[in-house]
Design a protein around this motif. Structure first.
Motif, PDB file in Angstrom:
ATOM      1  N   ASP A  24      -6.354   7.459  -0.029  1.00 39.32           N
ATOM      2  CA  ASP A  24      -6.413   6.057  -0.430  1.00 39.32           C
ATOM      3  C   ASP A  24      -7.273   5.867  -1.681  1.00 39.32           C
ATOM      4  N   HIS A  58       0.823  -1.212   0.000  1.00 41.42           N
ATOM      5  CA  HIS A  58       0.000   0.000   0.000  1.00 41.42           C
ATOM      6  C   HIS A  58       0.862   1.269   0.000  1.00 41.42           C
ATOM      7  N   HIS A 117       1.195   4.662  -2.627  1.00 43.35           N
ATOM      8  CA  HIS A 117       1.287   6.106  -2.352  1.00 43.35           C
ATOM      9  C   HIS A 117       2.594   6.668  -2.904  1.00 43.35           C
TER      10      HIS A 117
END
Ligand code: KG4
Ligand code: ZN
Length: 360
Positions: free
Chosen positions: A312, A114, A118
């Motif tokens: 997100d 994750h 980003h």
């Protein structure tokens, strides 16, 4: 030139169920189903509630993303999914969904970190060249990374306790402002005096790029209580002054630690120096303006992806998946969900776990 890859991305590591289709640098569709209302009564994300909502929504979300992109599963080159770090029930839901799709279609499956999603977003949006310096600053994360490749990260430092977004959210609660706290505190602080309250700048007197924000939350509570005791309540101007003072303290810490991280990065003599920010807190105009000013003084480009791609989303996972696939990475159906997954395996472990799960 090779045909750009078309990748489906799936993200469910916290409280957003997301699916997206990315082709090269084009986001063909990006769908995010938030869960704010589901967790509103609990003061934080409830992992079991989040996991159930992800499991219920994921296949609809994928269908919506494909429809919005005008594509079918057969048009895809790969399926990328967040395999950690995050709240494990949610990560598992996404991984299971992606495995099902990969097994049914025979498409390559790629497990994506994750944080890599980003960290690689400035390449998706601004085609920033490696190596660049990244500040990831959100409700769940806060760390400086030198990004040298899709699988090459060097963490220069990060929060040793809370993330700044958590501190913004707590401050909003303390001041009786709405959630999410960041935008509420920013708006309330517009007419406030940033010097009205003398709040701490934690770890500023210590060397290095690590940060700490939990003491600032306590200091805010004390400052609020002192005003309430003295006046019997908070006026609008008190709210403004407290908000502005809090924001100034966070900005001072982020700017000074960024200055130090930039010094380390610039010593590498990158051909095209660039500093990029991502995460919900990167939306804050005061923080953003001060970081931009810092970069301008150091002849360093400043990249800030649009907010929808800073917070997100699954487009970042699809894009990271495409870069990893191009490197030859792919996973099989044994891919597992990881609650913790540091990007820089050589850095000291990040301490702490916030309301949104593990820090790395
Ligand atoms: O990246 P994000 O959507 O989710 C994760 O935490 O992963 O970030 C949400 C956080 C929240 O804590 C929110 O209060 C904060 O980002 N935030 C802001 C602003 N907009 C959102 N903080 C400060 N100023 C803002 N304008
Ligand atoms: Zn995130």
């Amino acid at each position: 030139m090779a045909r750009p890859l078309t990748v489906l991305g799936i993200e469910s590591s916290c409280d957003d169920t997301a699916a997206a289709v990315v082709r090269g640098h084009d986001v063909l569709a990006s769908v995010v189903y938030g869960q704010t209302a589901l967790h509103a009564d609990f003061g934080g994300v409830v992992p079991e509630v989040a996991a159930r909502a992800h499991a219920e929504k994921l296949d609809h979300c994928v269908e919506d993303a494909l429809t919005a992109a005008g594509l079918h599963l057969a048009d895809l080159d790969a399926i990328a999914v967040t395999a950690g770090p995050g709240l494990i029930g949610g990560v598992l839901s996404g991984v299971m969904c992606a495995k099902g799709l990969a097994a049914a279609t025979g498409l390559p499956l790629i497990g994506v970190n994750h944080l890599a999603g980003h960290a690689l977003t400035p390449r998706l949006t601004d085609q920033v060249a490696y190596p660049y310096l990244m500040l990831l600053v959100s409700g769940g994360h806060c760390q400086f990374l030198i990004v040298a490749g899709p699988d090459k990260y060097c963490r220069l430092g990060g929060t040793i306790d809370d993330a700044p977004g958590e501190a913004f959210d707590k401050t909003a609660r303390i001041l009786g402002l709405s959630q999410p706290g960041g935008p509420a505190v920013e708006t309330a602080g517009t007419g406030g005096d940033p010097r009205a309250f003398d709040l701490p700048r934690p770890l500023l007197n210590q060397p290095g790029c690590d940060m700490s924000f939990s003491g600032l939350k306590t200091a805010m509570l004390r400052a609020r209580d002192a005003v309430v005791t003295a006046k019997g309540g908070l006026t609008r101007q008190d709210q403004a002054d407290l908000s502005a003072s809090f924001q100034a303290a966070i900005a001072d810490v982020l700017v000074e630690k960024t200055r130090r991280a930039l010094a380390i990065y610039l010593a590498m003599k990158p051909a095209h120096p660039c500093f990029a920010i991502a995460g919900g807190v990167a939306a804050n105009q005061v923080i953003r303006a001060r970081l931009m000013q810092l970069c301008a003084g150091l002849d360093t480009d400043f990249a800030a992806p649009p907010l929808a791609l800073c917070t997100d989303n699954a487009a970042m996972i699809a894009y990271a998946g495409a870069e990893l696939l191009a490197l030859g990475q792919r996973d099989d159906l044994t891919l597992s969900a990881r609650p913790r997954w540091p990007l820089d395996k050589t850095a000291a472990p990040m301490l702490g776990s916030g309301k949104k799960g593990a820090k790395a």
